[in-house]
Design a protein around this motif. Structure first.
Motif, PDB file in Angstrom:
ATOM      1  N   LEU A 622       3.445  13.606  -5.448  1.00  0.00           N
ATOM      2  CA  LEU A 622       3.631  12.433  -4.594  1.00  0.00           C
ATOM      3  C   LEU A 622       3.809  12.861  -3.140  1.00  0.00           C
ATOM      4  O   LEU A 622       3.229  12.270  -2.223  1.00  0.00           O
ATOM      5  CB  LEU A 622       4.856  11.635  -5.069  1.00  0.00           C
ATOM      6  CG  LEU A 622       5.107  10.293  -4.379  1.00  0.00           C
ATOM      7  CD1 LEU A 622       4.004   9.304  -4.705  1.00  0.00           C
ATOM      8  CD2 LEU A 622       6.459   9.734  -4.809  1.00  0.00           C
ATOM      9  N   ASP A 623       4.604  13.910  -2.914  1.00  0.00           N
ATOM     10  CA  ASP A 623       4.799  14.437  -1.555  1.00  0.00           C
ATOM     11  C   ASP A 623       3.469  14.878  -0.938  1.00  0.00           C
ATOM     12  O   ASP A 623       3.161  14.551   0.206  1.00  0.00           O
ATOM     13  CB  ASP A 623       5.756  15.641  -1.598  1.00  0.00           C
ATOM     14  CG  ASP A 623       7.208  15.217  -1.501  1.00  0.00           C
ATOM     15  OD1 ASP A 623       7.463  14.101  -1.027  1.00  0.00           O
ATOM     16  OD2 ASP A 623       8.069  16.001  -1.925  1.00  0.00           O
ATOM     17  N   VAL A 624       2.694  15.625  -1.710  1.00  0.00           N
ATOM     18  CA  VAL A 624       1.423  16.157  -1.209  1.00  0.00           C
ATOM     19  C   VAL A 624       0.473  15.023  -0.858  1.00  0.00           C
ATOM     20  O   VAL A 624      -0.155  15.011   0.217  1.00  0.00           O
ATOM     21  CB  VAL A 624       0.780  17.100  -2.248  1.00  0.00           C
ATOM     22  CG1 VAL A 624      -0.630  17.494  -1.819  1.00  0.00           C
ATOM     23  CG2 VAL A 624       1.647  18.338  -2.455  1.00  0.00           C
ATOM     24  N   MET A 625       0.364  14.032  -1.738  1.00  0.00           N
ATOM     25  CA  MET A 625      -0.588  12.946  -1.525  1.00  0.00           C
ATOM     26  C   MET A 625      -0.184  12.049  -0.362  1.00  0.00           C
ATOM     27  O   MET A 625      -1.030  11.554   0.375  1.00  0.00           O
ATOM     28  CB  MET A 625      -0.749  12.147  -2.814  1.00  0.00           C
ATOM     29  CG  MET A 625      -1.451  12.966  -3.910  1.00  0.00           C
ATOM     30  SD  MET A 625      -1.396  12.199  -5.544  1.00  0.00           S
ATOM     31  CE  MET A 625      -2.422  10.772  -5.246  1.00  0.00           C
ATOM     32  N   PHE A 630      -3.214   9.455   1.733  1.00  0.00           N
ATOM     33  CA  PHE A 630      -3.838   8.537   0.772  1.00  0.00           C
ATOM     34  C   PHE A 630      -3.182   7.166   0.877  1.00  0.00           C
ATOM     35  O   PHE A 630      -1.967   7.045   1.053  1.00  0.00           O
ATOM     36  CB  PHE A 630      -3.695   9.076  -0.653  1.00  0.00           C
ATOM     37  CG  PHE A 630      -4.591  10.240  -0.955  1.00  0.00           C
ATOM     38  CD1 PHE A 630      -5.929  10.038  -1.250  1.00  0.00           C
ATOM     39  CD2 PHE A 630      -4.098  11.535  -0.931  1.00  0.00           C
ATOM     40  CE1 PHE A 630      -6.763  11.114  -1.529  1.00  0.00           C
ATOM     41  CE2 PHE A 630      -4.918  12.615  -1.208  1.00  0.00           C
ATOM     42  CZ  PHE A 630      -6.253  12.402  -1.502  1.00  0.00           C
ATOM     43  N   ALA A 631      -3.976   6.102   0.722  1.00  0.00           N
ATOM     44  CA  ALA A 631      -3.477   4.736   0.898  1.00  0.00           C
ATOM     45  C   ALA A 631      -2.814   4.218  -0.370  1.00  0.00           C
ATOM     46  O   ALA A 631      -3.300   4.449  -1.471  1.00  0.00           O
ATOM     47  CB  ALA A 631      -4.631   3.805   1.283  1.00  0.00           C
ATOM     48  N   ARG A 653     -10.782  14.854  -3.491  1.00  0.00           N
ATOM     49  CA  ARG A 653      -9.732  15.158  -2.503  1.00  0.00           C
ATOM     50  C   ARG A 653      -8.383  15.363  -3.175  1.00  0.00           C
ATOM     51  O   ARG A 653      -7.623  16.277  -2.826  1.00  0.00           O
ATOM     52  CB  ARG A 653      -9.618  14.024  -1.481  1.00  0.00           C
ATOM     53  CG  ARG A 653     -10.682  14.029  -0.397  1.00  0.00           C
ATOM     54  CD  ARG A 653     -10.403  12.902   0.601  1.00  0.00           C
ATOM     55  NE  ARG A 653      -9.107  13.043   1.226  1.00  0.00           N
ATOM     56  CZ  ARG A 653      -8.366  12.035   1.694  1.00  0.00           C
ATOM     57  NH1 ARG A 653      -8.807  10.788   1.583  1.00  0.00           N
ATOM     58  NH2 ARG A 653      -7.202  12.268   2.270  1.00  0.00           N
ATOM     59  N   VAL A 654      -8.082  14.513  -4.137  1.00  0.00           N
ATOM     60  CA  VAL A 654      -6.808  14.628  -4.861  1.00  0.00           C
ATOM     61  C   VAL A 654      -6.732  15.967  -5.590  1.00  0.00           C
ATOM     62  O   VAL A 654      -5.734  16.694  -5.501  1.00  0.00           O
ATOM     63  CB  VAL A 654      -6.642  13.460  -5.864  1.00  0.00           C
ATOM     64  CG1 VAL A 654      -5.502  13.744  -6.845  1.00  0.00           C
ATOM     65  CG2 VAL A 654      -6.375  12.157  -5.129  1.00  0.00           C
ATOM     66  N   ARG A 655      -7.786  16.274  -6.316  1.00  0.00           N
ATOM     67  CA  ARG A 655      -7.786  17.528  -7.083  1.00  0.00           C
ATOM     68  C   ARG A 655      -7.673  18.746  -6.169  1.00  0.00           C
ATOM     69  O   ARG A 655      -6.918  19.685  -6.466  1.00  0.00           O
ATOM     70  CB  ARG A 655      -9.052  17.619  -7.944  1.00  0.00           C
ATOM     71  CG  ARG A 655      -9.083  16.605  -9.097  1.00  0.00           C
ATOM     72  CD  ARG A 655     -10.307  16.799  -9.984  1.00  0.00           C
ATOM     73  NE  ARG A 655     -10.334  15.851 -11.092  1.00  0.00           N
ATOM     74  CZ  ARG A 655      -9.673  15.998 -12.237  1.00  0.00           C
ATOM     75  NH1 ARG A 655      -8.929  17.089 -12.417  1.00  0.00           N
ATOM     76  NH2 ARG A 655      -9.753  15.101 -13.196  1.00  0.00           N
ATOM     77  N   ASN A 656      -8.402  18.731  -5.067  1.00  0.00           N
ATOM     78  CA  ASN A 656      -8.348  19.865  -4.134  1.00  0.00           C
ATOM     79  C   ASN A 656      -6.959  20.016  -3.520  1.00  0.00           C
ATOM     80  O   ASN A 656      -6.411  21.124  -3.459  1.00  0.00           O
ATOM     81  CB  ASN A 656      -9.383  19.695  -3.024  1.00  0.00           C
ATOM     82  CG  ASN A 656     -10.804  19.824  -3.536  1.00  0.00           C
ATOM     83  OD1 ASN A 656     -11.044  20.361  -4.610  1.00  0.00           O
ATOM     84  ND2 ASN A 656     -11.769  19.325  -2.761  1.00  0.00           N
ATOM     85  N   ALA A 657      -6.385  18.891  -3.056  1.00  0.00           N
ATOM     86  CA  ALA A 657      -5.080  18.940  -2.388  1.00  0.00           C
ATOM     87  C   ALA A 657      -3.989  19.416  -3.345  1.00  0.00           C
ATOM     88  O   ALA A 657      -3.148  20.255  -2.982  1.00  0.00           O
ATOM     89  CB  ALA A 657      -4.731  17.564  -1.835  1.00  0.00           C
ATOM     90  N   LEU A 658      -3.996  18.913  -4.570  1.00  0.00           N
ATOM     91  CA  LEU A 658      -2.947  19.276  -5.517  1.00  0.00           C
ATOM     92  C   LEU A 658      -3.133  20.696  -6.043  1.00  0.00           C
ATOM     93  O   LEU A 658      -2.156  21.437  -6.200  1.00  0.00           O
ATOM     94  CB  LEU A 658      -2.920  18.277  -6.677  1.00  0.00           C
ATOM     95  CG  LEU A 658      -2.565  16.829  -6.298  1.00  0.00           C
ATOM     96  CD1 LEU A 658      -2.514  15.944  -7.540  1.00  0.00           C
ATOM     97  CD2 LEU A 658      -1.222  16.761  -5.563  1.00  0.00           C
TER      98      LEU A 658
END
Length: 694
Positions: A622-625, A630-631, A653-658
């Motif tokens: 949650l912190d990362v996103m 992310f909206a 984007r989600v997969r890369n960021a996490l």
């Protein structure tokens, strides 16, 4: 109550099924690893005289989790929570909190400084005449918080709850949602290790509800706080890490929300069919857990897979040519009702024949189109034109316009203080408008006050019955007010008793009835004179899931089978799906006016698809996103929801960021938008626009 289906956790890393107590019981306990529990409850029992409030409950709450108690009024939630907080004695069993056996006033005192308690009811732990800041200071002082710590923590909590700019406002002048957020601040001011929150979101608007859960998620993430939360909203179960379903003082099921949902095999089938009312009646004969939701028929089919469920429903309503059939997993409310139904714990459903409903309202039974609620030309039942109402310098209603057709279910949705109740009071002649015009049942609201009152039924937000009168006495009172003859009063009394499922309870005091039954009686009294238009202001507030569904069955029958126009307000966004048309209000203005499907389609076009992300570390994710921008990111139990204009690009984007942060992504899936998503996103956009103007 009979057998109890349970899903539990233990500190061993195995999953083991076993029987609890009587080996003939079908009780199933699934165990997995967990940390040392912060609360342990065993064989807990609490009585009030001859009334058993809690009967032999066992559960464990782990450190750093949100544990939910879910159930209707009278299920035993409040009694258990007060005992955990150390403010209520109990009769038998064992209760350990923070490793301390809580069995005396002395032992209870040793844990209270580590707990924050928020009782049930809007602002009941607050002082009405004190300002926001004075309330916070008072709680900080009685908790002996050093002044420098108090000022620092107060600033942070008020900013987190968006109450910073309301420091000087008296508590009694706050909206319901703001009162609850202030109550949370006051029980957090001494930095407790655990908060006990008794139905903190009941009667609170959707934006404040989502704010409330966001605040809890942030505290969980930053302060490793533990929360014990009760609710009557089944849709909030997704917010909990673990939950227990309570009914009549016993645990019906417990575990992770997904595990509880898996206890009842079956499928939900949604379909459209015409005439809808007749198709619905046919489905009810074979599938007791059926409901009409807007244009859809929604059916729970027991012990079936997708193909079996579809076949079962389509064969039952084959002659109605069912269309657009969809199959889905049941949600927790479906599971709760199914568990009660399978164990014979629900009252007999009130039954009304379609033709009898129509006849009692004077609808010609030979007119099949009108009976089905699909008249070719429907007259307007309610018209509001530029309605304005001011109270001094405050504009409660600002140029409101909408129209309601005869036989339509029209939803008026808005946060606390949006102006919904003021609009209803103007249309019903209870409050004169400052400006604007309106017509109700073909009568001008300015010049035909008495005519309007004779043609409408009105159920106010507050309980509108006399609690020290019996069921029959309340009905006779309303019949007398509307001038019904003795013969007509007897006929209407018999109809209301049958419609509301009150047979055998005719001479009980209305104040002793369960909330759902009382509300059915209140609707009956509002219908005693066979009105053309029915106004229902928050009719299901505080009502359990079964009671809410039965109320909506009545509303559907009146609309489709008796051609009554119904204007309803509600805080339950899932109930907005039942409406044919919706007007959404914010700060006294109508900002959206369309059907639920059109409103969801508009949001999808503007903001994208709803994605659900499952990871091995949801709080860190949650912190990362949030930091990635992310909206609409919010935590739902162990899952994260967000809106994505381009779902494929957003998933990558989600997969890369996490992954870059060492967080394992278990799944990313698209989910259907809800009316709560629509409401919250539109209101937050309006709030940002207003802030930009200031």
């Amino acid at each position: 109550m009979g057998e109890t289906a349970m899903v539990d956790r233990s500190r061993r890393g195995t999953r083991q099924g076993y029987h609890h107590g009587d080996p003939s019981s079908d009780t199933t306990v699934v165990t997995t690893s967990a940390s040392e529990p912060i609360v342990r409850v065993s064989a807990f029992r609490k009585t009030y005289g001859r009334t058993v409030a809690v009967d032999g409950i066992d559960l464990e709450i782990n450190r750093g989790e949100i544990f939910g108690l879910i159930g209707p009024d009278g299920a035993g939630k409040s009694s258990l929570m007060k005992a955990v907080a150390g403010v209520l004695t109990y009769d038998s069993g064992r209760l350990d909190v923070f490793g301390t056996r809580v069995d005396s006033e002395q032992s209870a005192e040793t844990i209270k400084d580590r707990i924050g308690l928020m009782p049930q009811g809007l602002g009941l732990n607050l002082y009405a005449d004190l300002s926001v800041e004075e309330n916070v200071d008072f709680f900080g002082q009685i908790r002996l918080v050093p002044n420098d710590v108090l000022q620092q923590r107060k600033k942070r909590l008020l900013e987190m709850t968006r109450l910073e700019k309301f420091r000087d406002r008296a508590m009694k002048n706050l909206s319901g949602g703001m009162k609850q957020k202030l109550g949370l601040v006051c029980c957090l001011i001494h930095h407790p290790q655990m908060v006990v929150l008794d139905e903190p979101t009941t009667g609170v608007d959707p934006v404040s509800r989502r704010d409330f859960w966001s605040i809890l998620a942030q505290l969980l993430r930053e302060e490793q706080i533990t929360a014990l939360v009760s609710t009557a909203y089944m849709d909030e179960a997704t917010r909990f890490h673990h939950a227990a379903l309570l009914f009549e003082g016993k645990v019906l099921a417990r575990g992770e929300p997904d595990e509880i949902a898996a206890l009842v095999p079956g499928r939900i089938v949604q379909a459209k069919a015409e005439p809808q009312a007749e198709a619905f009646a046919r489905l009810k004969e074979s599938f007791p857990q059926s409901e009409a939701v807007g244009p859809w028929l929604r059916v729970f089919v027991d012990d079936a897979d997708d193909e079996q469920a579809t076949t079962a429903v389509s064969s039952r309503i084959e002659k109605f040519k069912p269309q657009e059939m969809h199959v889905a997993q049941p949600d927790l409310e479906d599971v709760f009702i199914a568990l009660l139904r399978r164990r014979g714990l629900t009252d007999e459903e009130p039954k009304q024949d379609v033709v009898e409903v129509a006849k009692t309202f004077g609808v010609p039974t030979g007119d099949s189109k009108r009976l089905a609620g699909i008249a070719t030309e429907k007259p307007l039942a309610i018209e509001a034109h530029d309605l304005v109402r001011t109270f001094g310098d405050f504009k409660a209603v600002d140029r409101v316009n909408f129209r309601v057709q005869q036989g339509e279910i029209f939803g008026l949705l808005g946060a606390n203080g949006a102006g919904k109740t003021t609009v209803i009071k103007m249309l019903t002649g209870l409050l004169p408008p400052t400006a604007g015009t309106g017509r109700v049942a073909a009568a001008d609201m300015h010049r035909a006050g008495q005519a309007i009152k004779e043609r409408i039924g009105y159920m106010s937000q507050a309980f509108s019955l006399y609690q020290d009168l019996t069921v029959v006495e309340n009905i006779h009172l309303y019949a007398g007010i509307y001038g019904l003859s003795r013969r007509m009063a007897r006929e209407r009394t018999d109809w209301i008793i049958e419609m509301a499922g009150l047979a055998g309870r005719e001479y009980e005091l209305s104040g002793s009835l369960p909330m759902g039954v009382r509300q059915r009686l209140a609707i009956g009294c509002a219908l005693v004179h066979r009105p053309q238009v029915l106004f229902l202001d928050e009719p299901t507030s505080g009502v359990d899931p079964i009671g809410r569904r039965r109320l909506w069955d009545i509303i559907f029958d009146l609309s489709r089978n008796a051609d009554v126009a119904i204007l309803v307000t509600t805080h339950y966004m899932s109930e907005a799906e039942h409406c044919d048309h919706i007007a959404m209000m914010y700060a006294g203005r109508v900002f959206a006016d369309a059907s639920p499907s059109e409103l969801k389609a508009d949001l999808r076009k503007e903001s994208g698809q709803l994605l659900e992300v499952t990871t091995d570390n949801p709080l860190a994710a949650l912190d990362v996103m949030e930091s990635c921008g992310f909206a609409g990111v919010s935590l739902f139990g162990k899952r994260i929801h967000l809106l994505a204009p381009d779902p494929i690009e957003a998933e990558q984007r989600v997969r890369n960021a996490l992954t870059d942060d060492g967080i394992h992504v278990l799944s990313v899936s698209e989910q259907p938008l809800t009316m709560e998503d629509v409401f919250v996103n539109r209101v937050l956009a309006l709030e940002k626009a207003d802030e930009a103007k200031q």
